[in-house]
Design an enzyme around this catalytic site. Sequence first.
Site, PDB file in Angstrom:
ATOM      1  N   LYS A 187      64.794  51.542  11.198  1.00 52.46           N
ATOM      2  CA  LYS A 187      63.845  50.893  10.280  1.00 52.46           C
ATOM      3  C   LYS A 187      62.501  50.608  10.960  1.00 52.46           C
ATOM      4  O   LYS A 187      61.491  50.442  10.279  1.00 52.46           O
ATOM      5  CB  LYS A 187      64.448  49.630   9.654  1.00 52.46           C
ATOM      6  CG  LYS A 187      64.712  48.509  10.649  1.00 52.46           C
ATOM      7  CD  LYS A 187      63.554  47.591  10.817  1.00 52.46           C
ATOM      8  CE  LYS A 187      63.651  46.511  11.825  1.00 52.46           C
ATOM      9  NZ  LYS A 187      64.032  46.700  13.188  1.00 52.46           N
ATOM     10  N   THR A 244      60.695  43.916   8.095  1.00 54.39           N
ATOM     11  CA  THR A 244      59.819  44.519   9.106  1.00 54.39           C
ATOM     12  C   THR A 244      58.665  45.271   8.448  1.00 54.39           C
ATOM     13  O   THR A 244      57.541  45.270   8.953  1.00 54.39           O
ATOM     14  CB  THR A 244      60.642  45.434  10.036  1.00 54.39           C
ATOM     15  OG1 THR A 244      61.814  44.733  10.442  1.00 54.39           O
ATOM     16  CG2 THR A 244      59.863  45.833  11.271  1.00 54.39           C
ATOM     17  N   ASN A 252      55.971  46.462  14.983  1.00 52.12           N
ATOM     18  CA  ASN A 252      56.011  47.869  14.558  1.00 52.12           C
ATOM     19  C   ASN A 252      55.076  48.119  13.390  1.00 52.12           C
ATOM     20  O   ASN A 252      54.325  49.091  13.367  1.00 52.12           O
ATOM     21  CB  ASN A 252      57.455  48.247  14.205  1.00 52.12           C
ATOM     22  CG  ASN A 252      58.312  48.328  15.452  1.00 52.12           C
ATOM     23  OD1 ASN A 252      58.134  49.216  16.267  1.00 52.12           O
ATOM     24  ND2 ASN A 252      59.219  47.377  15.612  1.00 52.12           N
ATOM     25  N   VAL A 275      56.723  44.929  23.233  1.00 53.79           N
ATOM     26  CA  VAL A 275      57.081  46.324  23.003  1.00 53.79           C
ATOM     27  C   VAL A 275      57.305  46.554  21.511  1.00 53.79           C
ATOM     28  O   VAL A 275      58.036  45.807  20.866  1.00 53.79           O
ATOM     29  CB  VAL A 275      58.398  46.650  23.768  1.00 53.79           C
ATOM     30  CG1 VAL A 275      58.827  48.082  23.535  1.00 53.79           C
ATOM     31  CG2 VAL A 275      58.223  46.375  25.249  1.00 53.79           C
TER      32      VAL A 275
HETATM   33  P1  13P Z   1      59.140  43.809  15.403  1.00 52.26           P
HETATM   34  O1  13P Z   1      58.508  44.898  14.576  1.00 52.26           O
HETATM   35  O2  13P Z   1      58.200  42.683  15.677  1.00 52.26           O
HETATM   36  O3  13P Z   1      59.747  44.374  16.672  1.00 52.26           O
HETATM   37  O4  13P Z   1      60.324  43.166  14.572  1.00 52.26           O
HETATM   38  C1  13P Z   1      61.270  44.025  14.138  1.00 52.26           C
HETATM   39  C2  13P Z   1      62.533  43.386  13.733  1.00 52.26           C
HETATM   40  O5  13P Z   1      63.531  43.920  14.113  1.00 52.26           O
HETATM   41  C3  13P Z   1      62.588  42.209  12.828  1.00 52.26           C
HETATM   42  O6  13P Z   1      63.896  41.992  12.393  1.00 52.26           O
END
Ligand code: 13P
Length: 330
Positions: A187, A244, A252, A275
């Site tokens: 995802k 997300t 992301n 990251v």
């Molecule tokens: P990030 O895009 O900040 O890594 O968050 C992703 C996530 O897994 C939220 O549940």
Amino acid sequence: MKVTVLGGGNWGTTVASLVARRHDAMIWARNSAVVEEINKDHRNSAYLAGFDLNPKLKATDDFEQAVRHAELLIMGVPTGAVRETSANTRKLIRPWIPVVSLAKGFEQGSLLRMTEVIREELPNHPVAALTGPNIAREVMAGQAAASVVATPDLAVARALQQVLSSGLFRVYSNEDVIGCELGGALKNVVAIACGMAEGLGVGDNTRALVMTRGLAELMRLGVAMGGQATTFAGLAGMGDLIATCLSPASRNRSVGEKLGRGMSVAEITGGMTMVAEGLKTAVTTHELAQRYQQDLPIHETIYGVVTGSVDPTEAYRGLGPTPGHENEPG
Ligand code: 13P
């Protein structure tokens, strides 16, 4: 129970702070400034600016002390550090204690999921993944949220649910480890696509198209790899995808937004302390799609964008139906 979280990033710190409410929790961070700030000010301003952590949470930069403390070990480092960190615990970790994986992604090259990597390094320990729609800042703010602990062993799942549930943070269990881990990892690539849509100024129809067809791709590859279709309709699949793709706090999605605005991957990652796993996952997913012979047009488009062969402004051409997948929901 004595619980150790390895890794002082935003999600590791959040989980450690939640667990510290009812358990003897310790967090290990590489960076001694982070450790000092957690111990003195009960804050981790580099990763969770503006939030107070549970004052009972102890931090250390002494890896041996942290691992020896644990009756439950939580692996909160980024995917690229999971194998080395797991291997480093081998001589220190108490026998048989469970290990919970927080990172959402794959090992590059081997294409292994994180629980597979941990199990290779720590074969005598039950291993579970914690995954779901969990934007760290919202959980820290005390907003209701849910997650899934994925492990084939129901007794381990029940014990972990007890330890990890806290306040309005509810933990479900699921025996489909493959589906849960794939949902959490894949995802992130769809979130980059959604962010790109934001950066390009698209509307809600396109947003919905990317999310819905992105989910179909998660399910297609996930089922080919041995996951259960129903898992992708749950918290670890659709739930995490929605959070997300929509959250401005997602790393992301924000990478995608910047790509959509014309920044290069190097420019974007050069300015990040955290990251965005989806950048690496886009490459891994491309390799998995070939191995399992699955058409994943959205993932493939993002692979093209992050490797520089597709221009983001051209990207949305790749989102039409692929031959053989014109019928929903396939
Ligand atoms: P990030 O895009 O900040 O890594 O968050 C992703 C996530 O897994 C939220 O549940």
